[in-house]
Design a protein around this motif. Structure first.
Motif, PDB file in Angstrom:
ATOM      1  N   UNK A 140       0.673  -1.564   0.003  1.00  0.00           N
ATOM      2  CA  UNK A 140      -0.196  -0.063  -0.107  1.00  0.00           C
ATOM      3  C   UNK A 140       0.531   1.550  -0.321  1.00  0.00           C
ATOM      4  N   UNK A 141       2.097   1.204   0.810  1.00  0.00           N
ATOM      5  CA  UNK A 141       2.531   2.409   0.680  1.00  0.00           C
ATOM      6  C   UNK A 141       3.815   2.731  -1.021  1.00  0.00           C
ATOM      7  N   UNK A 142       4.162   1.363  -1.425  1.00  0.00           N
ATOM      8  CA  UNK A 142       4.499   1.732  -2.446  1.00  0.00           C
ATOM      9  C   UNK A 142       3.969   2.046  -3.456  1.00  0.00           C
ATOM     10  N   UNK A 143       1.996   1.813  -3.356  1.00  0.00           N
ATOM     11  CA  UNK A 143       1.089   2.046  -4.025  1.00  0.00           C
ATOM     12  C   UNK A 143       1.205   3.784  -4.487  1.00  0.00           C
ATOM     13  N   UNK A 144       1.241   4.474  -2.822  1.00  0.00           N
ATOM     14  CA  UNK A 144       0.845   6.151  -2.285  1.00  0.00           C
ATOM     15  C   UNK A 144       2.011   5.837  -2.871  1.00  0.00           C
ATOM     16  N   UNK A 145       3.139   5.692  -3.307  1.00  0.00           N
ATOM     17  CA  UNK A 145       4.068   7.127  -3.474  1.00  0.00           C
ATOM     18  C   UNK A 145       4.797   7.554  -1.655  1.00  0.00           C
ATOM     19  N   UNK A 146       4.205   6.555  -1.526  1.00  0.00           N
ATOM     20  CA  UNK A 146       4.534   7.428   0.423  1.00  0.00           C
ATOM     21  C   UNK A 146       5.444   7.303   0.674  1.00  0.00           C
ATOM     22  N   UNK A 147       6.355   8.143   1.891  1.00  0.00           N
ATOM     23  CA  UNK A 147       7.688   7.930   1.617  1.00  0.00           C
ATOM     24  C   UNK A 147       8.397   7.131   2.615  1.00  0.00           C
ATOM     25  N   UNK A 148       7.124   6.781   3.770  1.00  0.00           N
ATOM     26  CA  UNK A 148       7.376   5.861   4.641  1.00  0.00           C
ATOM     27  C   UNK A 148       7.738   4.275   4.473  1.00  0.00           C
ATOM     28  N   UNK A 149       8.435   3.812   4.093  1.00  0.00           N
ATOM     29  CA  UNK A 149       8.720   2.444   4.045  1.00  0.00           C
ATOM     30  C   UNK A 149       9.135   1.749   5.532  1.00  0.00           C
ATOM     31  N   UNK A 150       8.483  -0.003   4.901  1.00  0.00           N
ATOM     32  CA  UNK A 150       8.777  -1.056   6.102  1.00  0.00           C
ATOM     33  C   UNK A 150       9.581  -2.387   6.094  1.00  0.00           C
ATOM     34  N   UNK A 151      10.653  -2.215   4.559  1.00  0.00           N
ATOM     35  CA  UNK A 151      11.391  -3.300   4.647  1.00  0.00           C
ATOM     36  C   UNK A 151      11.485  -3.838   4.896  1.00  0.00           C
ATOM     37  N   UNK A 152      13.076  -3.363   6.027  1.00  0.00           N
ATOM     38  CA  UNK A 152      13.253  -3.752   6.978  1.00  0.00           C
ATOM     39  C   UNK A 152      13.022  -4.097   8.065  1.00  0.00           C
ATOM     40  N   UNK A 153      11.903  -4.042   8.246  1.00  0.00           N
ATOM     41  CA  UNK A 153      11.379  -4.808   8.761  1.00  0.00           C
ATOM     42  C   UNK A 153      10.990  -5.663   8.785  1.00  0.00           C
ATOM     43  N   UNK A 154      10.479  -5.894   7.533  1.00  0.00           N
ATOM     44  CA  UNK A 154       9.681  -7.021   6.836  1.00  0.00           C
ATOM     45  C   UNK A 154      10.883  -8.408   7.092  1.00  0.00           C
ATOM     46  N   UNK A 155      12.670  -7.612   6.358  1.00  0.00           N
ATOM     47  CA  UNK A 155      13.796  -8.623   6.336  1.00  0.00           C
ATOM     48  C   UNK A 155      13.340  -9.744   7.866  1.00  0.00           C
ATOM     49  N   UNK A 156      14.308  -8.594   8.256  1.00  0.00           N
ATOM     50  CA  UNK A 156      14.407  -8.872   9.448  1.00  0.00           C
ATOM     51  C   UNK A 156      13.197  -9.937  10.933  1.00  0.00           C
ATOM     52  N   UNK A 157      11.425  -9.316   9.901  1.00  0.00           N
ATOM     53  CA  UNK A 157      10.544 -10.608  11.171  1.00  0.00           C
ATOM     54  C   UNK A 157      10.974 -11.438  10.409  1.00  0.00           C
ATOM     55  N   UNK A 158      10.881 -12.100   8.884  1.00  0.00           N
ATOM     56  CA  UNK A 158      10.941 -13.112   8.098  1.00  0.00           C
ATOM     57  C   UNK A 158      12.171 -13.933   8.808  1.00  0.00           C
ATOM     58  N   UNK A 159      13.479 -12.964   9.061  1.00  0.00           N
ATOM     59  CA  UNK A 159      14.366 -14.016  10.620  1.00  0.00           C
ATOM     60  C   UNK A 159      14.135 -14.451  11.365  1.00  0.00           C
ATOM     61  N   UNK A 160      13.356 -13.560  12.196  1.00  0.00           N
ATOM     62  CA  UNK A 160      12.986 -13.923  13.298  1.00  0.00           C
ATOM     63  C   UNK A 160      11.653 -14.952  13.430  1.00  0.00           C
ATOM     64  N   UNK A 161      11.001 -14.955  12.598  1.00  0.00           N
ATOM     65  CA  UNK A 161      10.270 -16.227  12.576  1.00  0.00           C
ATOM     66  C   UNK A 161      10.846 -17.817  12.453  1.00  0.00           C
ATOM     67  N   UNK A 162      11.798 -17.970  11.012  1.00  0.00           N
ATOM     68  CA  UNK A 162      13.209 -18.959  10.732  1.00  0.00           C
ATOM     69  C   UNK A 162      13.038 -19.328  12.796  1.00  0.00           C
ATOM     70  N   UNK A 163      14.255 -18.195  13.101  1.00  0.00           N
ATOM     71  CA  UNK A 163      14.815 -18.389  15.058  1.00  0.00           C
ATOM     72  C   UNK A 163      13.726 -19.239  15.785  1.00  0.00           C
ATOM     73  N   UNK A 164      11.972 -18.910  15.472  1.00  0.00           N
ATOM     74  CA  UNK A 164      11.178 -19.201  16.422  1.00  0.00           C
ATOM     75  C   UNK A 164      11.225 -20.513  16.564  1.00  0.00           C
ATOM     76  N   UNK A 165      11.043 -20.453  15.149  1.00  0.00           N
ATOM     77  CA  UNK A 165      10.639 -22.515  14.500  1.00  0.00           C
ATOM     78  C   UNK A 165      11.462 -23.080  14.821  1.00  0.00           C
ATOM     79  N   UNK A 166      13.180 -22.745  15.078  1.00  0.00           N
ATOM     80  CA  UNK A 166      14.012 -23.489  15.440  1.00  0.00           C
ATOM     81  C   UNK A 166      13.974 -24.193  17.160  1.00  0.00           C
TER      82      UNK A 166
END
Length: 203
Positions: A140-166
């Protein structure tokens, strides 16, 4: 109403968007404090320290993103600076309570063992949710051309999920059964939160 539709309505209104970022920051901060609260002073692991630090950073990062919205000033997590304030503040606490109740009833855990098991289940459920929520928000942010972004959070949360499964795999051979229960509990609470967001947005 679809999550993307709600996010679109939020992002297209600066006041709502700033309050939404503040709400996400609150929820990340609540998660970070809960992780820290379950730490054992002597046996806390590298993974738990890393996870708590990264959740605190997410809370700070989201708070800083508010600066990208012109005229926004939300100095605290007071209700007037949030969306669905009561439910947003109660969401993680209720998930923790329900997970603890499940673990007591199912596995008979208490004390330190209960706190650690609850950390595993609650955090797993939240990471599953984050892996759904943040990418939709970013689209939604990308489509709206917003200056806000959460891409770095997405990457870290993916890593967190793997760690929690382990960690869950080491906790129990039946980890998937317990994890699925936590996800089901979280889904109910999340649906309520989304409905409250919708009410506040008038949809």
């Amino acid at each position: 109403m679809e999550l993307k539709d709600i996010f679109t309505k939020i992002v297209n209104n600066d006041n709502l968007h700033a309050r939404f970022l503040n709400t996400l920051s609150l929820m990340e901060n609540t998660g970070a404090r809960k992780i820290s609260a379950c730490e054992d002073p002597a046996t806390v692991t590298f993974i738990i320290l890393k996870h708590a630090a990264e959740e605190h950073r997410h809370a700070f990062y989201l708070k800083k993103q508010i600066d990208k919205i012109e005229g926004a000033s939300l100095p605290t997590y007071s209700p007037e600076y949030l969306l669905a304030a009561a439910h947003s503040k109660r969401y993680l606490n209720q998930l923790d309570i329900d997970a603890c109740r499940y673990l007591k009833d199912t596995l008979g855990l208490s004390g330190k063992e209960l706190r650690f098991a609850a950390y595993l289940l609650v955090t797993y459920a939240i990471e599953v949710r984050a892996d759904e929520l943040y990418p939709v928000y970013q689209d939604v942010l990308t489509e709206a051309g917003s200056k806000v972004n959460v891409k770095s959070i997405i990457l870290e949360e993916e890593g967190h999920l793997e760690e929690m499964i382990n960690q869950l795999q080491q906790f129990s051979a039946d980890w998937q059964v317990h994890a699925n229960k936590a996800v089901a509990i979280e889904a109910r609470l999340f649906d309520t939160w989304v409905k409250e967001l919708g009410k506040e947005l008038g949809v």
